[in-house]
Design a protein around this motif. Sequence first.
Motif, PDB file in Angstrom:
ATOM      1  N   TYR A 162      27.960   7.484 101.802  1.00  0.00           N
ATOM      2  CA  TYR A 162      28.416   7.884 100.479  1.00  0.00           C
ATOM      3  C   TYR A 162      29.741   7.222 100.107  1.00  0.00           C
ATOM      4  O   TYR A 162      30.121   7.189  98.948  1.00  0.00           O
ATOM      5  CB  TYR A 162      28.503   9.397 100.380  1.00  0.00           C
ATOM      6  CG  TYR A 162      27.147  10.058 100.502  1.00  0.00           C
ATOM      7  CD1 TYR A 162      26.028   9.500  99.887  1.00  0.00           C
ATOM      8  CD2 TYR A 162      26.962  11.224 101.234  1.00  0.00           C
ATOM      9  CE1 TYR A 162      24.774  10.080 100.004  1.00  0.00           C
ATOM     10  CE2 TYR A 162      25.720  11.815 101.342  1.00  0.00           C
ATOM     11  CZ  TYR A 162      24.629  11.239 100.728  1.00  0.00           C
ATOM     12  OH  TYR A 162      23.391  11.816 100.839  1.00  0.00           O
ATOM     13  N   ARG A 181      27.765   7.218  94.446  1.00  0.00           N
ATOM     14  CA  ARG A 181      27.348   7.698  93.116  1.00  0.00           C
ATOM     15  C   ARG A 181      27.718   6.699  92.030  1.00  0.00           C
ATOM     16  O   ARG A 181      27.045   6.600  91.020  1.00  0.00           O
ATOM     17  CB  ARG A 181      27.877   9.103  92.819  1.00  0.00           C
ATOM     18  CG  ARG A 181      29.378   9.269  92.763  1.00  0.00           C
ATOM     19  CD  ARG A 181      29.759  10.742  92.620  1.00  0.00           C
ATOM     20  NE  ARG A 181      29.339  11.294  91.321  1.00  0.00           N
ATOM     21  CZ  ARG A 181      29.419  12.571  90.993  1.00  0.00           C
ATOM     22  NH1 ARG A 181      29.867  13.458  91.858  1.00  0.00           N
ATOM     23  NH2 ARG A 181      29.029  12.984  89.805  1.00  0.00           N
ATOM     24  N   LEU A 223      34.988  12.435 100.739  1.00  0.00           N
ATOM     25  CA  LEU A 223      33.962  12.675 101.741  1.00  0.00           C
ATOM     26  C   LEU A 223      34.388  12.079 103.069  1.00  0.00           C
ATOM     27  O   LEU A 223      33.985  12.554 104.133  1.00  0.00           O
ATOM     28  CB  LEU A 223      32.649  12.019 101.303  1.00  0.00           C
ATOM     29  CG  LEU A 223      31.914  12.758 100.206  1.00  0.00           C
ATOM     30  CD1 LEU A 223      30.881  11.861  99.559  1.00  0.00           C
ATOM     31  CD2 LEU A 223      31.244  13.967 100.824  1.00  0.00           C
TER      32      LEU A 223
ATOM     33  N   GLU B 159      28.833  17.888  89.468  1.00  0.00           N
ATOM     34  CA  GLU B 159      29.901  17.926  90.462  1.00  0.00           C
ATOM     35  C   GLU B 159      29.521  17.076  91.673  1.00  0.00           C
ATOM     36  O   GLU B 159      30.335  16.340  92.204  1.00  0.00           O
ATOM     37  CB  GLU B 159      30.165  19.367  90.894  1.00  0.00           C
ATOM     38  CG  GLU B 159      31.222  19.469  91.949  1.00  0.00           C
ATOM     39  CD  GLU B 159      32.265  20.508  91.632  1.00  0.00           C
ATOM     40  OE1 GLU B 159      32.323  20.965  90.469  1.00  0.00           O
ATOM     41  OE2 GLU B 159      33.035  20.864  92.532  1.00  0.00           O
ATOM     42  N   THR B 160      28.287  17.164  92.125  1.00  0.00           N
ATOM     43  CA  THR B 160      27.822  16.282  93.182  1.00  0.00           C
ATOM     44  C   THR B 160      26.387  15.877  92.886  1.00  0.00           C
ATOM     45  O   THR B 160      25.633  16.644  92.281  1.00  0.00           O
ATOM     46  CB  THR B 160      27.898  16.914  94.586  1.00  0.00           C
ATOM     47  OG1 THR B 160      27.523  15.908  95.546  1.00  0.00           O
ATOM     48  CG2 THR B 160      26.953  18.086  94.745  1.00  0.00           C
ATOM     49  N   TYR B 162      24.860  14.205  95.543  1.00  0.00           N
ATOM     50  CA  TYR B 162      24.426  13.846  96.885  1.00  0.00           C
ATOM     51  C   TYR B 162      23.414  14.836  97.456  1.00  0.00           C
ATOM     52  O   TYR B 162      22.723  14.536  98.413  1.00  0.00           O
ATOM     53  CB  TYR B 162      25.634  13.690  97.807  1.00  0.00           C
ATOM     54  CG  TYR B 162      26.533  12.528  97.386  1.00  0.00           C
ATOM     55  CD1 TYR B 162      25.975  11.335  96.957  1.00  0.00           C
ATOM     56  CD2 TYR B 162      27.911  12.630  97.405  1.00  0.00           C
ATOM     57  CE1 TYR B 162      26.770  10.268  96.559  1.00  0.00           C
ATOM     58  CE2 TYR B 162      28.721  11.556  97.022  1.00  0.00           C
ATOM     59  CZ  TYR B 162      28.138  10.386  96.594  1.00  0.00           C
ATOM     60  OH  TYR B 162      28.921   9.335  96.205  1.00  0.00           O
ATOM     61  N   LEU B 223      27.043  18.967 102.446  1.00  0.00           N
ATOM     62  CA  LEU B 223      27.957  18.606 101.373  1.00  0.00           C
ATOM     63  C   LEU B 223      28.045  19.734 100.363  1.00  0.00           C
ATOM     64  O   LEU B 223      29.040  19.909  99.682  1.00  0.00           O
ATOM     65  CB  LEU B 223      27.459  17.347 100.658  1.00  0.00           C
ATOM     66  CG  LEU B 223      27.674  16.060 101.420  1.00  0.00           C
ATOM     67  CD1 LEU B 223      26.806  14.963 100.867  1.00  0.00           C
ATOM     68  CD2 LEU B 223      29.136  15.679 101.311  1.00  0.00           C
ATOM     69  N   THR B 239      30.406  23.491  96.908  1.00  0.00           N
ATOM     70  CA  THR B 239      30.577  22.176  97.513  1.00  0.00           C
ATOM     71  C   THR B 239      31.639  22.211  98.614  1.00  0.00           C
ATOM     72  O   THR B 239      32.466  23.117  98.663  1.00  0.00           O
ATOM     73  CB  THR B 239      30.993  21.143  96.449  1.00  0.00           C
ATOM     74  OG1 THR B 239      32.130  21.633  95.763  1.00  0.00           O
ATOM     75  CG2 THR B 239      29.862  20.906  95.468  1.00  0.00           C
TER      76      THR B 239
END
Lengths: 457, 457
Positions: A162, A181, A223, B159-160, B162, B223, B239
């Motif tokens: 990531y 992302r 992360l 927000e994420t 992943y 995550l 998160t």
Amino acid sequence: MEDLAEKTVEVADRDILEVCLGLEHVADIVELLNEQEIEEQAHVLVHLPDERAIEVLDQPGLDDPAALIEALPAERALKLMAGMSSDRVADVFRYMDDPPRTDLLNRLDPETRASLDRLLSYPEDTAGALMTTEFVSVPSSWTVEQTLDHIRRVERTRETIYSVYVLDPKTRQLLKAVALRRLITADPKSSVLTAARFDKPITVAPTADREEVARLIAKYDLLAVPVVDDSMHVIGICTFDDIIDAIVAEGTEDAQKFGGMEALDDPYDQIGFWSMIKKRAGWLSVLLLGEMLTASAMQFFEGELEKAVVLTLFIPLIMSSGGNSGSQATSLLIRALALSEVKLKDWWRVALRELPTGVVLGAILGLIGIVRIVVWQKAGFYDYGPHWALLALTIGCALTAIVTFGSLTGSMLPFILKKVGFDPASASAPLVATLVDVTGLVIYFTVALVILRGTLL
Amino acid sequence: MEDLAEKTVEVADRDILEVCLGLEHVADIVELLNEQEIEEQAHVLVHLPDERAIEVLDQPGLDDPAALIEALPAERALKLMAGMSSDRVADVFRYMDDPPRTDLLNRLDPETRASLDRLLSYPEDTAGALMTTEFVSVPSSWTVEQTLDHIRRVERTRETIYSVYVLDPKTRQLLKAVALRRLITADPKSSVLTAARFDKPITVAPTADREEVARLIAKYDLLAVPVVDDSMHVIGICTFDDIIDAIVAEGTEDAQKFGGMEALDDPYDQIGFWSMIKKRAGWLSVLLLGEMLTASAMQFFEGELEKAVVLTLFIPLIMSSGGNSGSQATSLLIRALALSEVKLKDWWRVALRELPTGVVLGAILGLIGIVRIVVWQKAGFYDYGPHWALLALTIGCALTAIVTFGSLTGSMLPFILKKVGFDPASASAPLVATLVDVTGLVIYFTVALVILRGTLL
């Protein structure tokens, strides 16, 4: 988790393998294995498919991976270690006993061995020891598409994909950090650099403390944070999950130190009897030696004690109030320093704040103390003698002075420790109490001498 | 960070905006803003581009976002809040004062308002209050390619991305959680379900405590963890970065409670003088009232005290040793319970372990105490009278008994608190010390009566 624990008790030894094979999440397998003897753990691991066994060994929740690997046949152990993440293998070697250790180290392939030697060279609890070397890096000459293709190829062997690190094609210095992302939403034909959001990537030195790594990860919501050497070459990354474990471990260490003992390195239910004694006896003895000064202080005031035994009745109460207010102030300042809410240079602002706080808190306690004596005397519960009013005044004034002194001492102790290079978290509640006890006695008897001279004393 | 703090001092007020516009990382802007007055913060925010201002308000590191939003023109405030993550907006409203609060709430669009009302309905520090509603979910009928296209479209508002949640197309119940790293390596034409690794996703209820969420995230290296209602509908996600903040906050609260005070809700340098007094005076007063029992205990032994004033010399030393060993045991067990190393039902195993540990620790301290008296007597530092040998024996035996009692009390207190429904972390060092002090005195005088009857007493 309760269910799992009960399940463990129910299953016969030979069924554990079956239960483990049936469990979906590797963290659950690890939880079950932790309750077994090492031999049984090795038995299960031998029968798990390689990929699963590697996952088990990679879990930080596994209690004793070093012993488990020692218990495996050497060939299998080597094979599994080749698949494990490098930070974890380093961890295992860190705790392995020597006969199998050197043997296994010598049989590793040269590349793994070199990366391992580097990881092992960093002291425990530093970024270098926490980091893994399995990260994704690409030259800045690549396009977004090339980068994504590369990521797809190496995905299985990387701890995280990531965060991607973009390096100078010639010097291999870190230029930018790119989030996946951003890559998947970027134009595939454009340069990978266009997907980078910030000019300067956040980095950390391999010698940085794990607390510093945690602070960066939490502050910048990362992360992973790249660990770079002096010439900006990425030598590894620290990921958020390692850091969560590190923060929790740090919290445990700090709590144990604040409780007045050396930090245990193992869970409570696993540390040996004599190791436990060792971790606790040291500080208890030091504190006892410190408290012996109270006996000396009291010997000094022996004459006063004999004249007015009534004064001794309040010694525990007065001393503990000083210790309690000190313990409050210390716990406040340890955290405030750890979270950078106050800095070393703010010590005098803290002192200027704790002084009036201590006076007010002391006055509150002093008032309660006076009320107690007046009520007991008037209600006839106890006779404090003809000078009971002066005695009450003594207790009130002594409480005020001692609580003020306790708040001030307790708040300054973490600063002093930090200033002389110790961890402020080494200031413990018992240590503060001991410091305040001796001075508290001197304050008490001095106040008594001033107020009661000519009457009781 | 030191650099930044120095920079703040140097810049004149009107330059702060310039510095903020020049800073790359929003966390650094927030750090700078935190050192300014609210008016100055609002002045900077008004001049930042919308996207940047929203990022600033979204940072959990910002000290007082509620006051900052109150200080903004209402139109701008509404616009910025529409862009903020929903968990953060809820947080802001939680701490906003009422005149602007209701006004702003009423002017929100109905959809935002509905999601906000739901978030606000969960108690603080639960998964429901921590979660954000900006997550990616797709129906299970989609292919990997469709899912990736969808992710690219919504990336900026989530927000994420992943973790992707796969829902039943009809019931919208959560079926699987899929990691983005699996999606980008999967066959684009296959069903999104094939990229899911586990059968059952790890989920949490909205009422779960933040400690439970942290435990799941750390254990399974997630995550994000989806928050689901009773019928497995995803209502939000928590998160890892929210959880890091929560773990740190929990650590601070626990440290302050263990220090013997109510947890502050604000940083040390920001809480008001009287709020601080309130948080500290309560426990100090309760502990003082508890310690008053020591005065009562000593009144009970008044006759013995008058006959043997020498006994009083060792009262502080003996009492503090009991408190110190209790404080160690309490800090150990609070952490062991918090980390699930021991469970409530293990209390008797812990007691069986602390008993011999306490005896050995007590014997070590007892020996030191005896040596102290013998050395002082023989070296002529102090004369403890003709019965000094018996006195030394009394101190040694009393220390052994009190340290044993302290270890046992200290280790059982967190269990008792947990059993009756309190947070085991409410057991503080001062509380244990107070509990042990009163009993410690009784033990001391009882031992003295047994050993010294007929001689000193």
